[in-house]
Design a protein around this motif. Structure first.
Motif, short mmCIF file in Angstrom:
data_model
loop_
_atom_site.label_atom_id
_atom_site.label_comp_id
_atom_site.label_asym_id
_atom_site.label_seq_id
_atom_site.Cartn_x
_atom_site.Cartn_y
_atom_site.Cartn_z
N SER A 86 0.83 -1.21 0.00
CA SER A 86 0.00 0.00 0.00
C SER A 86 0.87 1.26 0.00
O SER A 86 0.52 2.25 -0.65
CB SER A 86 -0.98 0.00 1.18
N LEU A 87 1.99 1.24 0.70
CA LEU A 87 2.89 2.39 0.69
C LEU A 87 3.42 2.65 -0.72
O LEU A 87 3.42 3.79 -1.19
CB LEU A 87 4.05 2.19 1.67
N VAL A 88 3.85 1.61 -1.38
CA VAL A 88 4.32 1.78 -2.76
C VAL A 88 3.18 2.31 -3.64
O VAL A 88 3.38 3.21 -4.45
CB VAL A 88 4.89 0.45 -3.33
N GLY A 89 1.98 1.78 -3.43
CA GLY A 89 0.82 2.30 -4.17
C GLY A 89 0.60 3.77 -3.92
O GLY A 89 0.35 4.54 -4.86
N LEU A 90 0.69 4.21 -2.67
CA LEU A 90 0.51 5.62 -2.34
C LEU A 90 1.55 6.50 -3.02
O LEU A 90 1.28 7.65 -3.38
CB LEU A 90 0.57 5.83 -0.82
N LEU A 91 2.74 5.97 -3.20
CA LEU A 91 3.82 6.74 -3.82
C LEU A 91 3.76 6.71 -5.35
O LEU A 91 4.10 7.70 -6.01
CB LEU A 91 5.18 6.22 -3.34
N VAL A 92 3.33 5.60 -5.93
CA VAL A 92 3.37 5.42 -7.39
C VAL A 92 2.08 5.84 -8.09
O VAL A 92 2.12 6.42 -9.18
CB VAL A 92 3.72 3.95 -7.73
N ILE A 93 0.93 5.57 -7.48
CA ILE A 93 -0.35 5.84 -8.15
C ILE A 93 -0.47 7.28 -8.66
O ILE A 93 -0.87 7.50 -9.81
CB ILE A 93 -1.54 5.44 -7.25
N PRO A 94 -0.08 8.30 -7.88
CA PRO A 94 -0.16 9.66 -8.41
C PRO A 94 0.76 9.90 -9.61
O PRO A 94 0.44 10.68 -10.50
CB PRO A 94 0.27 10.55 -7.23
N LYS A 95 1.89 9.20 -9.65
CA LYS A 95 2.85 9.39 -10.74
C LYS A 95 2.34 8.82 -12.06
O LYS A 95 2.74 9.27 -13.13
CB LYS A 95 4.19 8.79 -10.38
N VAL A 96 1.47 7.81 -11.99
CA VAL A 96 0.89 7.25 -13.22
C VAL A 96 -0.50 7.82 -13.48
O VAL A 96 -1.24 7.29 -14.29
CB VAL A 96 0.88 5.70 -13.19
N LYS A 97 -0.83 8.88 -12.75
CA LYS A 97 -2.07 9.65 -12.94
C LYS A 97 -3.34 8.83 -12.67
O LYS A 97 -4.36 9.04 -13.29
CB LYS A 97 -2.14 10.24 -14.36
N TRP A 98 -3.26 7.89 -11.71
CA TRP A 98 -4.45 7.14 -11.31
C TRP A 98 -5.17 7.79 -10.15
O TRP A 98 -6.23 7.37 -9.76
CB TRP A 98 -4.09 5.71 -10.93
N GLY A 99 -4.55 8.79 -9.57
CA GLY A 99 -5.16 9.49 -8.44
C GLY A 99 -4.25 10.62 -8.00
O GLY A 99 -3.14 10.76 -8.49
N ASP A 100 -4.75 11.43 -7.11
CA ASP A 100 -3.98 12.56 -6.60
C ASP A 100 -2.98 12.09 -5.55
O ASP A 100 -3.18 11.07 -4.89
CB ASP A 100 -4.92 13.60 -5.97
N ALA A 101 -1.94 12.88 -5.40
CA ALA A 101 -0.94 12.59 -4.38
C ALA A 101 -1.58 12.70 -2.99
O ALA A 101 -2.46 13.54 -2.76
CB ALA A 101 0.23 13.55 -4.49
N THR A 102 -1.14 11.85 -2.10
CA THR A 102 -1.65 11.89 -0.73
C THR A 102 -1.06 13.10 -0.03
O THR A 102 0.15 13.29 0.00
CB THR A 102 -1.23 10.60 0.00
N GLU A 103 -1.92 13.94 0.53
CA GLU A 103 -1.43 15.11 1.26
C GLU A 103 -0.78 14.66 2.55
O GLU A 103 -1.03 13.56 3.06
CB GLU A 103 -2.59 16.07 1.52
N SER A 104 0.06 15.53 3.11
CA SER A 104 0.83 15.13 4.29
C SER A 104 -0.06 14.84 5.50
O SER A 104 0.28 13.98 6.31
CB SER A 104 1.87 16.20 4.63
#
Length: 188
Positions: A86-104
Motif C-alpha cells: 500500500s505504501l508503494v501504491g501511495l507513492l506510485v499511483i499519483p505518478k501514473v495519474k491514477w489518483g492525486d498525491a496523498t497530502e501530508s
C-alpha cells in the motif's frame, strides 16, 4: 462398545517462516529509512524492495505462519506485507495519474494508524521474546515519528525517524538471522 477408529498424528515439519518475514521487513525498512535520514532520494530500488521483499515475501511468510497455526505471525507478516504494497501504491499511483498525491495530513493519518496497530502488536510480543519486543517497540516509535514529521512538515523529525528506522530494521535483521543460526546450531 469398542473404538476401532484409527488416529493419525500429523507432525509439522515445515520450515520456520519468521526469518523470511523478518528479513523482508528489516532490509526494506533499513533502505527506506536511509532515504528518510537523508542519505539518498526515494527511487526504484526502495519501491522494488517494498513490492517484492517487504511486500510479497512477508505475505508469503504470513501464509506460512497461518499453516502453522500462528495467529500473531499471520497477522504481523501479512499486515506488514500489505503495508509495504500500500505504501508503494501511495507513492506510485499519483505518478501514473491514477489518483492525486496523498497530502501530508492524510499520510500522517495513514502512518499513525500503522503506529496504533504496531503498538497493540507490541503488547503481544510481551509473551514472546525480547528481540521481537525491540522490533515492534521501535517500529511503533518509527510510525509515530513519521506521522509527526508529516503532520508538522518538520524535516528534522523525519530525519530522526530515519535513524530510528535504521535501528528498527537492523533489529529485525538481527532477529531473523539469530533464528536461522539458532535452528542450524541446535541440530548439530
Amino acid at each position: 462398545m469398542q473404538d476401532n477408529s484409527n488416529r493419525t498424528l500429523i507432525v509439522d515439519s515445515t520450515a520456520n517462516p519468521a526469518p523470511l518475514g523478518l528479513m523482508g521487513f528489516g532490509m526494506t525498512t533499513v533502505l527506506l529509512n536511509l532515504h528518510n535520514a537523508g542519505f539518498f532520494a526515494l527511487g526504484s530500488m526502495i519501491l522494488a524492495m517494498g513490492i517484492f521483499y517487504g511486500g510479497i515475501a512477508q505475505i508469503i511468510a504470513g501464509i506460512m505462519e497461518w499453516k502453522k497455526g500462528n495467529t500473531f505471525g499471520t497477522t504481523a507478516f501479512t499486515s506488514y506485507g500489505l503495508f509495504w504494497l500500500s505504501l508503494v501504491g501511495l507513492l506510485v499511483i499519483p505518478k501514473v495519474k491514477w489518483g492525486d498525491a496523498t497530502e501530508s495530513v492524510a499520510m500522517g493519518a495513514y502512518l499513525f494508524m500503522w503506529g496504533l496497530f504496531t503498538a497493540v502488536m507490541f503488547i503481544g510480543t510481551l509473551k514472546i521474546n525480547r528481540r521481537l519486543q525491540f522490533v515492534f517497540g521501535s517500529l511503533a516509535v518509527l510510525f509515530f515519528l513519521l506521522a509527526a514529521g508529516d503532520w508538522t512538515g518538520n524535516i528534522a523529525i523525519t530525519h530522526i525517524a530515519g535513524w530510528e528506522g535504521i535501528i528498527c530494521g537492523f533489529s529485525a535483521i538481527y532477529t531473523a538471522l539469530a533464528q536461522v543460526l539458532e535452528e542450524l546450531y541446535s541440530k548439530s
